[in-house]
Scaffold this active site. Sequence first.
Site, PDB file in Angstrom:
ATOM      1  N   LYS A 197      40.504  44.244  41.159  1.00  0.00           N
ATOM      2  CA  LYS A 197      40.683  42.780  41.154  1.00  0.00           C
ATOM      3  C   LYS A 197      40.761  42.236  39.726  1.00  0.00           C
ATOM      4  CE  LYS A 197      40.596  38.421  42.372  1.00  0.00           C
ATOM      5  NZ  LYS A 197      41.849  37.753  42.755  1.00  0.00           N
ATOM      6  N   LYS A 233      37.546  32.725  32.970  1.00  0.00           N
ATOM      7  CA  LYS A 233      36.440  33.587  33.397  1.00  0.00           C
ATOM      8  C   LYS A 233      36.982  34.977  33.765  1.00  0.00           C
ATOM      9  CE  LYS A 233      35.301  33.785  37.521  1.00  0.00           C
ATOM     10  NZ  LYS A 233      35.494  34.663  38.703  1.00  0.00           N
ATOM     11  N   THR A 245      35.236  37.277  42.798  1.00  0.00           N
ATOM     12  CA  THR A 245      35.799  38.005  41.659  1.00  0.00           C
ATOM     13  C   THR A 245      34.723  38.104  40.596  1.00  0.00           C
ATOM     14  OG1 THR A 245      38.029  37.225  42.103  1.00  0.00           O
ATOM     15  CG2 THR A 245      37.579  37.984  39.869  1.00  0.00           C
TER      16      THR A 245
END
Lengths: 283, 283
Positions: free
Chosen positions: B161, B230, B85
């Site tokens: 994503k 994150k 990711t």
Amino acid sequence: MGLNMAKNLIAAGYHLQVYNRTASKADELDQSSITVCKSPSEAANGVQVLISMLSEDEIVKETVIGENGILKTFPAKAVHISMSTIGPDTAEELAKLHEAAGSHYIASPVFGRPDAAAAKKLFICISGNKQAKEIAMPVLEHLGQRTIDFGDKVGGANVVKVAGNFMIIASMEMMAEAFTLAEKNGLDRAQVADFFGSTIFNAPIYQNYGRLIANKQYEPVGFKAKLGYKDARLAVKLAQLSQTPMPAATLAHDRLLSAVAKGWGDKDWVEGVARGVSEDAGV
Amino acid sequence: MGLNMAKNLIAAGYHLQVYNRTASKADELDQSSITVCKSPSEAANGVQVLISMLSEDEIVKETVIGENGILKTFPAKAVHISMSTIGPDTAEELAKLHEAAGSHYIASPVFGRPDAAAAKKLFICISGNKQAKEIAMPVLEHLGQRTIDFGDKVGGANVVKVAGNFMIIASMEMMAEAFTLAEKNGLDRAQVADFFGSTIFNAPIYQNYGRLIANKQYEPVGFKAKLGYKDARLAVKLAQLSQTPMPAATLAHDRLLSAVAKGWGDKDWVEGVARGVSEDAGV
């Protein structure tokens, strides 16, 4: 909404005393099964069970305690099934007034749009006096696919309804942001909506509203932005009353307040949210 | 995550050159089907296809262009399937470096936790060079239940994503706020979660995370709050790069930033969000 519910009750064999501000609404109903009334007090006269489905707290209050209100004629021990989306504080207040008059008031807000009401697919949340709920249950069975009891405190079901409508608005905001992000990065909004709606977010809210948001399809109007704004206000008010900081609810509130400010109050709440997100992003 | 994927590839008959910072991770794999490597460059040597699954942009970059990076040995025409990711900007940068070296880089981020990887239930989003995707497809078939192609621009799948993880965090925030509102109004969080998860929000995200949030069950740690933070940073950065105001993403970002600030970085991201909402409300 009320019309579709009345049709289902008539089909189940009930005779109804009906009242609506727009009297012609009753024209669509089987006339041999209804008595058209000129006021809430006339509709409440002599009944065992009364159902109200109205737009907001002040109107429900007026319908109950106004000059031609329900309590003027409502029989002792009769049960008022209040299906409107209103705050639990209003529900508590109205339940006390009914109790003082010897009658009962229970909360029965629903999830589902008018087409769901027509198909008896509503989810009905109930709360309040136990015996009153037992009297209401056989009636509610003709209106929804499932009735869920949130306890004897009358406002409980209203809390669930307010929380749920907040979650729907927040879901629309989230989808509108995600799809606009995708669009501005060169992706097809509809493909992204279809992906999420068929995988990790495969729930009706994401599939149905997701399609409308992805396609920027804002008509026909199903639920007005100004009513969505009213629901967001209920969520923020309840957050304040119960001291529950809800930043996502504040955001949902401001999004629909902005929609109303832009003159979109009578447009669909999907437009109120999603067009707002698009305009913010210059698209 | 990588371990479960490696097991599925071995079961499908592949011989793997494996590399992990913690070399002992390979002990669980069938030793006759693997060659344990000491660096990314050793793992990349002589292969046709390479899969990377790492935690963040800088680590992926280092793994590709570092001193012992993939590009030191990666054969011409070989395909790097990058499943981490990361941001689409990083993907574009790495795709160009591969192209310059005569090899290919495609984006293939996934939705699903390690148990979904073990059960081949991942949803895999791919994007990038068409021929490279065709080479990757037969490999990916052994890892997920569905592979969705988001076009030839390499960052496309990364956008999806990033958007999806933002939607998951925002969903957790929304549920935590709704359930806390219910709790502070005297309702049972679990009953409310079960109601929404079995009606209008009957999707895995709402059922699985909903149960954890309702029960304040924050262990075992499935995905760390600092990794969720994150992901929220990636969403906000992408919003900035593409000029897409996303107030719900900003809220999600601040919620997880606060979790990290409170020292909860290694706790589950569900705790990062839901405990934050509870503490704000004094419960």
